[in-house]
Write an enzyme that holds these catalytic residues in place. Structure first.
Site, mmCIF file in Angstrom:
data_model
loop_
_atom_site.group_PDB
_atom_site.id
_atom_site.type_symbol
_atom_site.label_atom_id
_atom_site.label_comp_id
_atom_site.label_asym_id
_atom_site.label_seq_id
_atom_site.Cartn_x
_atom_site.Cartn_y
_atom_site.Cartn_z
ATOM 1 N N TYR A 27 0.845 -1.200 0.000
ATOM 2 C CA TYR A 27 0.000 0.000 0.000
ATOM 3 C C TYR A 27 0.873 1.239 0.000
ATOM 4 O O TYR A 27 1.960 1.247 0.604
ATOM 5 C CB TYR A 27 -0.887 0.033 1.247
ATOM 6 C CG TYR A 27 -2.054 -0.926 1.195
ATOM 7 C CD1 TYR A 27 -3.291 -0.527 0.701
ATOM 8 C CD2 TYR A 27 -1.905 -2.241 1.629
ATOM 9 C CE1 TYR A 27 -4.360 -1.407 0.649
ATOM 10 C CE2 TYR A 27 -2.968 -3.129 1.574
ATOM 11 C CZ TYR A 27 -4.184 -2.709 1.088
ATOM 12 O OH TYR A 27 -5.233 -3.580 1.024
ATOM 13 N N TYR B 14 -0.774 -10.127 0.054
ATOM 14 C CA TYR B 14 0.240 -9.693 1.028
ATOM 15 C C TYR B 14 0.012 -10.409 2.351
ATOM 16 O O TYR B 14 -1.092 -10.860 2.658
ATOM 17 C CB TYR B 14 0.238 -8.173 1.219
ATOM 18 C CG TYR B 14 -1.059 -7.589 1.738
ATOM 19 C CD1 TYR B 14 -1.331 -7.508 3.099
ATOM 20 C CD2 TYR B 14 -2.004 -7.071 0.850
ATOM 21 C CE1 TYR B 14 -2.507 -6.954 3.568
ATOM 22 C CE2 TYR B 14 -3.182 -6.516 1.304
ATOM 23 C CZ TYR B 14 -3.437 -6.461 2.674
ATOM 24 O OH TYR B 14 -4.610 -5.925 3.132
ATOM 25 N N ARG C 180 -3.385 -12.338 2.747
ATOM 26 C CA ARG C 180 -4.618 -11.758 2.190
ATOM 27 C C ARG C 180 -4.643 -11.994 0.685
ATOM 28 O O ARG C 180 -3.681 -11.702 -0.018
ATOM 29 C CB ARG C 180 -4.683 -10.250 2.420
ATOM 30 C CG ARG C 180 -4.788 -9.713 3.832
ATOM 31 C CD ARG C 180 -6.087 -9.950 4.594
ATOM 32 N NE ARG C 180 -7.286 -10.314 3.895
ATOM 33 C CZ ARG C 180 -8.242 -9.475 3.481
ATOM 34 N NH1 ARG C 180 -8.131 -8.197 3.693
ATOM 35 N NH2 ARG C 180 -9.333 -9.924 2.874
ATOM 36 N N HIS D 82 -7.516 -8.035 -3.172
ATOM 37 C CA HIS D 82 -8.813 -7.441 -2.826
ATOM 38 C C HIS D 82 -8.720 -5.936 -2.973
ATOM 39 O O HIS D 82 -7.625 -5.361 -2.924
ATOM 40 C CB HIS D 82 -9.213 -7.799 -1.386
ATOM 41 C CG HIS D 82 -8.220 -7.291 -0.370
ATOM 42 N ND1 HIS D 82 -7.072 -7.983 -0.050
ATOM 43 C CD2 HIS D 82 -8.179 -6.143 0.355
ATOM 44 C CE1 HIS D 82 -6.382 -7.307 0.842
ATOM 45 N NE2 HIS D 82 -7.024 -6.156 1.098
ATOM 46 N N HIS E 60 -10.453 -2.399 -1.345
ATOM 47 C CA HIS E 60 -11.284 -1.839 -0.272
ATOM 48 C C HIS E 60 -12.217 -0.786 -0.846
ATOM 49 O O HIS E 60 -11.805 0.024 -1.702
ATOM 50 C CB HIS E 60 -10.394 -1.169 0.776
ATOM 51 C CG HIS E 60 -9.500 -2.116 1.517
ATOM 52 N ND1 HIS E 60 -9.869 -2.721 2.692
ATOM 53 C CD2 HIS E 60 -8.256 -2.583 1.231
ATOM 54 C CE1 HIS E 60 -8.888 -3.505 3.113
ATOM 55 N NE2 HIS E 60 -7.889 -3.429 2.241
HETATM 56 FE FE LIG Z 1 -6.164 -4.670 2.314
#
Ligand SMILES: [Fe+2]
Length: 211
Positions: free
Chosen positions: A98, A137, A145, A148, A150
């Site tokens: 991120y 990640y 995870r 995806h 958000h």
């Molecule tokens: Fe996430």
């Protein structure tokens, strides 16, 4: 209107125009389930939050990763399309990182990836994003995870929805603690659908609850 904005306008109009060619299947009038906001909602201001996350205004490169077009639609619980809904979305880059100061991953930042977008739904409740498939990640020592995106969805008169969109046919979906906490109908609403078996275009329908 500069060249990029003109291109965005034309592309958005194009998708909005052809969206009606595809039917929207939903599981009855089930509401889109909420999901964790996660720790990486963007906190660093950025100018470019348009629907095309594969390019950053003022930067010449293109984001790394597999490009995917998301054709979205927002409905209420009566399956009536909702216009002027604010769709706020953020995601990891192709390496699973991120653009957020609290992300301590060693995966590289991609300066060509926008990472965050805010758009409004248009006619017939439609919205579109052009982005890349985010990388998986590690969320903990044993938990990876799956890819995806958000979403934070808001409109006056409706309950704000925090949720996550998942990708079809990803084997990590079956091991994800968050997604697997949902029942089959909920999972069906949270996993985007392929369009004509194409990997580069996905349909994603969101159903909001009125207040
Ligand atoms: Fe996430």
């Amino acid at each position: 209107m500069n060249i990029k904005n003109r291109r965005i306008f034309l592309t958005t109009s194009f998708w909005a125009g052809i969206f009606g060619l595809f039917s929207t299947k939903v599981s009855g009038a089930s509401l889109t389930p909420s999901d964790s906001q996660g720790p990486f909602y963007p906190i660093t201001p950025q100018k470019d939050k348009d629907f095309d996350l594969t390019q950053v205004e003022g930067v010449t490169g293109v984001a790394k990763g597999t490009i995917v077009n998301i054709r979205g639609k927002i409905l209420d619980e009566n399956l009536t399309p909702l216009e002027n809904v604010t769709i706020d979305m953020w995601q990891a880059n192709a390496a699973g990182r991120y653009h957020h100061p609290h992300d301590t991953s060693l995966a590289p930042i991609d300066k060509n990836f926008q990472g965050w977008a805010i758009v409004q739904s248009g006619m017939n409740g439609t919205f579109n994003f052009k982005t890349i498939i985010p990388g998986a990640y590690k969320a903990s020592g044993t938990w990876i995870r799956p890819p995806h995106i958000h979403f934070k969805i808001s409109k006056i008169g409706y309950h704000e929805l925090l949720t996550q969109m998942y990708f079809p046919d990803n084997e990590l979906n079956e091991k994800d603690f968050l997604l697997q906490s949902k029942n089959a109908a909920e999972k069906d609403l949270m996993i985007a659908k392929k369009v004509n078996d194409s990997d580069d275009t996905l349909k994603y329908t969101i159903i909001l609850k009125s207040i």
